[in-house]
Design a protein around this motif. Sequence first.
Motif, short mmCIF file in Angstrom:
data_model
loop_
_atom_site.label_atom_id
_atom_site.label_comp_id
_atom_site.label_asym_id
_atom_site.label_seq_id
_atom_site.Cartn_x
_atom_site.Cartn_y
_atom_site.Cartn_z
N TYR A 45 0.69 -1.25 -0.20
CA TYR A 45 -0.22 0.18 0.01
C TYR A 45 1.00 1.30 -0.28
CZ TYR A 45 -3.57 2.98 1.31
OH TYR A 45 -3.75 3.95 1.04
N LYS A 48 2.50 1.33 -3.48
CA LYS A 48 1.20 1.67 -4.21
C LYS A 48 0.93 3.66 -3.79
CE LYS A 48 -3.67 0.78 -5.67
NZ LYS A 48 -4.08 -0.42 -5.31
N TYR A 73 -2.23 7.00 7.87
CA TYR A 73 -2.28 5.63 7.44
C TYR A 73 -1.67 5.03 8.30
CZ TYR A 73 -5.07 6.74 3.27
OH TYR A 73 -5.86 7.37 2.68
N ALA A 88 -6.29 -1.13 -0.17
CA ALA A 88 -5.04 -2.16 -0.07
C ALA A 88 -5.27 -3.23 -0.70
CB ALA A 88 -3.41 -2.08 0.40
N GLN A 96 -7.32 5.41 -4.99
CA GLN A 96 -6.92 6.21 -3.65
C GLN A 96 -9.28 5.94 -2.46
OE1 GLN A 96 -4.79 5.59 -1.52
NE2 GLN A 96 -3.68 5.27 -3.84
#
Length: 149
Positions: A45, A48, A73, A88, A96
């Motif tokens: 995540y 990403k 996060y 994720a 998002q």
Amino acid sequence: MGKLRDSIKFLDTCDFSGDKAIDKQELSRILREKKCENVDVVVEYIFKLCDKNGDNKLNASEIQKNVGRLKQYTSTEDIAKKCAILLAKADTDGDQKLSEKELEKYLSEHGEDFPSLEAFVILDEFDTNKNGYLEMGELRQYVKGKVEQ
């Protein structure tokens, strides 16, 4: 200046190879040392979210641009962790936010009997701005409701 300082500190903490960048292995190592749950999901995540040039390394610039988003996060709050993990796993296009199709696919993969209906109901209840997506604030409300059940 605070973001730059935070970025450099984070980079210095994780950069075991000394190449002024963090790869997935280095990030995994530091997260495991910090007793983070779901390390592989969290690493994927974060990459990403931050690895905009796609080189599988995070440099100071990429960290600096996303340090605020990373902080939200990586808090110790259980709801934030669950949201990050859900996002994720379910956010297939990396925007998002979760569309009805992404939510339906996720629910189907996790054993929901009627994923289409459940995705519709979730969006109807939690998509407060009615744009057809669950964005982070809305996702937090959904996850909070699931945690409190």
